[in-house]
Motif scaffolding. Structure first.
Motif, PDB file in Angstrom:
ATOM      1  N   LEU A 201       0.824  -1.203   0.000  1.00 17.55           N
ATOM      2  CA  LEU A 201       0.000   0.000   0.000  1.00 17.55           C
ATOM      3  C   LEU A 201       0.862   1.260   0.000  1.00 17.55           C
ATOM      4  CD1 LEU A 201      -2.724   1.471   0.207  1.00 17.55           C
ATOM      5  CD2 LEU A 201      -2.647   1.094   2.692  1.00 17.55           C
ATOM      6  N   LYS A 205       0.417   4.465  -2.571  1.00 17.81           N
ATOM      7  CA  LYS A 205       0.245   5.848  -2.129  1.00 17.81           C
ATOM      8  C   LYS A 205       1.343   6.736  -2.697  1.00 17.81           C
ATOM      9  CE  LYS A 205      -2.180   4.952   2.243  1.00 17.81           C
ATOM     10  NZ  LYS A 205      -2.099   5.072   3.733  1.00 17.81           N
ATOM     11  N   CYS A 217      -6.083   6.517  -0.482  1.00 15.14           N
ATOM     12  CA  CYS A 217      -5.809   5.253  -1.167  1.00 15.14           C
ATOM     13  C   CYS A 217      -5.962   4.091  -0.189  1.00 15.14           C
ATOM     14  CB  CYS A 217      -4.392   5.268  -1.741  1.00 15.14           C
ATOM     15  SG  CYS A 217      -3.919   3.761  -2.620  1.00 15.14           S
ATOM     16  N   TYR A 218      -6.682   3.061  -0.620  1.00 15.26           N
ATOM     17  CA  TYR A 218      -6.937   1.880   0.206  1.00 15.26           C
ATOM     18  C   TYR A 218      -6.709   0.623  -0.633  1.00 15.26           C
ATOM     19  CZ  TYR A 218      -9.323   5.530   2.826  1.00 15.26           C
ATOM     20  OH  TYR A 218      -9.615   6.696   3.490  1.00 15.26           O
ATOM     21  N   PHE A 219      -6.357  -0.486   0.051  1.00 14.43           N
ATOM     22  CA  PHE A 219      -5.990  -1.703  -0.686  1.00 14.43           C
ATOM     23  C   PHE A 219      -6.282  -2.941   0.147  1.00 14.43           C
ATOM     24  CE2 PHE A 219      -2.283  -4.712  -1.474  1.00 14.43           C
ATOM     25  CZ  PHE A 219      -2.865  -5.330  -2.574  1.00 14.43           C
TER      26      PHE A 219
END
Length: 328
Positions: A201, A205, A217-219
């Motif tokens: 992640l 980013k 931002c997310y994962f």
């Protein structure tokens, strides 16, 4: 050009040997493994029998007589040898995580002290070709960030939030068996893991910010019962609505000169064994869904590493890599 593969016993090392066999200017002359020194390479990688007569070695970095070295080693291992190779004029493509992130971010994410930090180009060629050209050292990206970043890049500056959801094949976990990769735990199953805390992640980013995006931002990754491939669904939430035709044009224009990025329906089997990233988008106004497919061992690792070597050494970028995927 003489090439060494440091840590050649794993899947990425095997892929490097397989792909470089077809390279017009690269000759793999050294494959290393501390535990397998003296063992023929094809005993570990039987698919390469007849293509190589190399045996694993365990040379000291200051005795390696090569032009380029690929570091296919775990994180923290590359930092102990990268500087020694560079000091001898050897170009390096590092496939570990050691030089992908700023020192403070790396130490926070990986929980270790970096003992030999220097800034290196981040090797997604489609985004950082200029920095990689004629470089002495390139940090090869992680597999998840490669598929995710390429999926989101054209829309990054229009987004306020990006959510990546990736499905990955088991080979991404490496060749050491574990309970996670045990067949009864993988077959006929989908396993989410590290739901909010995957190390990759930080790279995602970093790349979004480098594209001028302030998006959150997310994962979340999921392990699926396939050998190879990463299918990433990027939910890109926009500041202003955009129709599908506009988004499609944006992607086609953004990647129009990129041989290894194809605008078409992403199918894992269609990129298997290849260095291609297939991408397609669809919009519902304020949300664009961009889906990408890559082979985690090729565009997500060894193929991209060779693409970076080609750029840094002035070779044709597709040398050794212009092969179609294996469908079905």
């Amino acid at each position: 050009m003489k090439v060494a593969i440091v840590g050649a016993s794993g899947y990425a090392g095997g892929e490097l040997v397989r792909l470089l066999y077809h390279h017009s200017s690269a000759d793999v002359v050294c494959v290393t493994s501390r535990s397998l020194a003296g063992t023929p390479l094809d005993e570990v990688h039987p698919h390469l029998k007849g293509f190589t007569h190399l045996k694993f070695e365990n040379p000291a970095p200051d005795t390696m007589d090569v032009d380029v070295a690929f570091l296919a080693v775990p994180h923290t291992a590359a930092m102990t040898i990268a500087g020694k190779l560079l000091s001898r004029g050897i170009r390096v493509v590092d496939m570990s995580a050691d030089y992908r992130l700023p020192k403070d971010v790396f130490e926070k994410v990986y929980g270790v002290t970096h003992t030999d930090y220097f800034k290196a180009p981040y090797g997604i060629p489609e985004l950082h070709r200029k920095e990689c050209t004629n470089a002495k050292f390139i940090a090869n990206p992680g597999c998840f960030p490669t598929g995710a970043t390429l999926a989101a890049a054209p829309l990054a500056r229009y987004a306020h939030t990006v959510i990546f959801d990736s499905k990955t094949g088991v080979s991404g976990a490496g060749d050491n068996p574990s309970a996670t990769t045990h067949y009864p735990n993988v077959g006929d199953n989908v396993n989410p893991y590290k739901w909010t805390s995957h190390r990759h992640l930080a790279e995602m980013k970093q790349e979004l910010a480098g594209l001028g995006s302030s998006a959150a931002c997310y994962f979340t990754p999921h392990l699926v019962p396939v050998n190879r491939g990463i299918l990433t669904t990027a939910h890109i939430l926009l500041k202003e609505p955009m129709e599908t035709k506009e988004a499609e044009k944006l992607y086609r224009d953004y990647y129009k000169d990129e041989f290894f990025v194809r605008y078409q329906k992403p199918i894992l089997a269609a990129v298997r064994g290849s260095n291609f990233c297939d991408i397609m988008v669809e919009s519902e106004g304020l949300r664009v869904v961009a889906i990408s497919a890559i082979d985690n061992l090729v565009k997500g690792a060894s193929g991209q590493a060779i693409q970076n070597m080609n750029i840094m050494c002035g070779f044709k970028e597709t040398d050794g890599l212009d092969a179609a995927g294996m469908l079905p």
